[in-house]
Design an enzyme around this catalytic site. Structure first.
Site, PDB file in Angstrom:
ATOM      1  N   LYS A 195       0.859  -1.181   0.000  1.00 26.34           N
ATOM      2  CA  LYS A 195       0.000   0.000   0.000  1.00 26.34           C
ATOM      3  C   LYS A 195       0.897   1.233   0.000  1.00 26.34           C
ATOM      4  O   LYS A 195       1.658   1.464   0.936  1.00 26.34           O
ATOM      5  CB  LYS A 195      -0.909   0.004   1.225  1.00 26.34           C
ATOM      6  CG  LYS A 195      -1.764   1.265   1.322  1.00 26.34           C
ATOM      7  CD  LYS A 195      -2.777   1.198   2.426  1.00 26.34           C
ATOM      8  CE  LYS A 195      -3.529   2.517   2.543  1.00 26.34           C
ATOM      9  NZ  LYS A 195      -4.535   2.478   3.611  1.00 26.34           N
ATOM     10  N   LYS A 248      -2.030  -1.519  -3.915  1.00 24.01           N
ATOM     11  CA  LYS A 248      -2.914  -0.351  -3.845  1.00 24.01           C
ATOM     12  C   LYS A 248      -2.102   0.924  -3.901  1.00 24.01           C
ATOM     13  O   LYS A 248      -1.103   1.022  -3.180  1.00 24.01           O
ATOM     14  CB  LYS A 248      -3.670  -0.418  -2.519  1.00 24.01           C
ATOM     15  CG  LYS A 248      -4.601   0.733  -2.279  1.00 24.01           C
ATOM     16  CD  LYS A 248      -5.151   0.680  -0.887  1.00 24.01           C
ATOM     17  CE  LYS A 248      -5.933   1.956  -0.644  1.00 24.01           C
ATOM     18  NZ  LYS A 248      -6.284   2.107   0.736  1.00 24.01           N
TER      19      LYS A 248
HETATM   20  C1  PBG Z   1      -7.501   3.434   5.500  1.00 26.92           C
HETATM   21  C2  PBG Z   1      -7.734   3.309   4.047  1.00 26.92           C
HETATM   22  C3  PBG Z   1      -7.532   4.253   3.033  1.00 26.92           C
HETATM   23  C4  PBG Z   1      -8.024   3.674   1.861  1.00 26.92           C
HETATM   24  C5  PBG Z   1      -8.453   2.392   2.185  1.00 26.92           C
HETATM   25  N1  PBG Z   1      -8.256   2.186   3.532  1.00 26.92           N
HETATM   26  C6  PBG Z   1      -7.055   5.639   3.085  1.00 26.92           C
HETATM   27  C7  PBG Z   1      -5.704   5.981   3.531  1.00 26.92           C
HETATM   28  O1  PBG Z   1      -4.839   5.133   3.716  1.00 26.92           O
HETATM   29  O2  PBG Z   1      -5.510   7.171   3.725  1.00 26.92           O
HETATM   30  C8  PBG Z   1      -8.060   4.340   0.512  1.00 26.92           C
HETATM   31  C9  PBG Z   1      -9.120   3.839  -0.415  1.00 26.92           C
HETATM   32  C10 PBG Z   1      -9.421   4.735  -1.567  1.00 26.92           C
HETATM   33  O3  PBG Z   1      -8.783   5.778  -1.795  1.00 26.92           O
HETATM   34  O4  PBG Z   1     -10.362   4.390  -2.299  1.00 26.92           O
HETATM   35  N2  PBG Z   1      -6.198   3.379   5.936  1.00 26.92           N
END
Ligand code: PBG
Length: 325
Positions: A195, A248
């Site tokens: 991520k 992601k």
């Molecule tokens: C929570 C989380 C996030 C997303 C999924 N889980 C945001 C972040 O890390 O700030 C992003 C999902 C999206 O942008 O569609 N940590």
């Protein structure tokens, strides 16, 4: 065989010929539909930066989940907006928290739908970071305990799978251990393994009201220029017990998806994130892009790059289009 013997256009002449030699096929089977749940009743509130996306309350979310299931989508992933945020995000593991109630409501209504829950603290903490703080730093090991507690509370509510998105080191192992100790050996883990610290999460933070109140997430989410490090993150998560690994965002990271697919024989998910959705919606609203075609092109690309599963806000629209063609 080269031109003029070989003419690639021969097999592009009609839709039926193109269908026959098509290498990548999308199916609703691979979609996971994200849902935002907030405390309250009778809520169906639009998210301005993500047209077509709504915040639901636990009593209304089951209808939306049902609709997705009826379109052939096998799974939903839930994000919660609690009533009250605090320093430690304690509502995240409340047995009657908003996600826990939503899981029960959906399982009640659609027992066969696979219910996945996002496990993270950012929506629940007053400071908006994905873990608990020590000073202005996110304390990794102190956060693990809370994450495991959240995961167990989701499993107790009936979640089939938990998906930790916090990016703390060691979280998959901590969660697997507590799930197993609690008797939830059958609860699967989809790890947000690679991520990245991405600006493409912007609209999500509006939808989930989870923007950090100071600083940013660079000390825990991955640095976008790194590809080899993603493979190490995935190795770690698999070693700790991940059942599904995730990359992601998706679109700016198709090379990562491909490398992960080539290196590991585990199911790979990719998250087609909020910013990727909002860009298409905004351009289409201006008449600059054909929304349906771009949507299908993007989802096809993510699958072609190697993703077995795609988490996408387009899930219902794409499933509808697939069943009509
Ligand atoms: C929570 C989380 C996030 C997303 C999924 N889980 C945001 C972040 O890390 O700030 C992003 C999902 C999206 O942008 O569609 N940590």
């Amino acid at each position: 065989m080269w031109f003029p013997q070989y003419r690639p256009r021969r097999l592009r002449q009609s839709e039926n010929l193109r269908r026959m030699i098509r290498e990548t096929r999308l199916s609703p089977d691979m979609f996971i539909y994200p849902l935002f749940v907030r405390a309250g009743r009778g809520i169906r509130q639009a998210v301005p930066s993500m047209p077509g996306v709504f915040q639901f309350s636990p009593d209304t979310v089951a209808d939306e989940a049902r609709e997705a299931g009826d379109l052939g989508i096998p799974a939903v992933i839930l994000f919660g907006l609690p009533q009250r945020k605090d320093e430690r995000g304690s509502e995240a593991y409340a047995s009657h928290g908003v996600v826990q109630e939503a899981v029960r409501a959906i399982k009640d209504r659609c027992p066969d739908l696979v219910v996945i829950t996002d496990v993270c603290l950012c929506e629940y903490t007053s400071h908006g970071h994905c873990g608990v703080l020590r000073g202005r730093e996110v304390d990794n090991d102190a956060t693990l305990e809370i994450l495991a507690r959240i995961a167990v509370s989701h499993a107790q509510a009936g979640a089939d799978m938990v998906a930790p998105s916090d990016m703390m080191d060691g979280r998959i192992g901590a969660i697997r251990q507590k799930l197993d100790e609690g008797g939830f050996t059958h609860t699967a883990i989809m790890a947000y393994s690679a991520k990245y610290c991405s600006a493409f999460y912007g609209p999500f933070r509006e939808a989930a009201e989870s923007a950090p109140q100071f600083g940013d997430r660079r000390s825990y989410q991955m640095d976008p220029p790194n590809a080899r490090e993603a493979l190490r993150e995935i190795q770690l998560d698999l070693h700790e017990g991940a059942d599904i690994i995730m990359v992601k965002p998706a679109l700016a990271y198709l090379d990562i998806i491909r490398r992960v697919r080539d290196e590991f024989d585990w199911p790979v998910a990719a998250y087609n994130v909020s910013g990727e959705y909002a860009m298409i919606k905004a351009a289409a609203a201006n008449g600059w892009l054909d929304e349906q075609r771009v949507m299908m092109e993007v989802l096809t690309a993510i699958h072609r790059a190697g993703a077995d599963l795609i988490i996408t806000y387009f899930a219902k629209d794409a499933a509808r289009l697939l069943s009509s063609s």
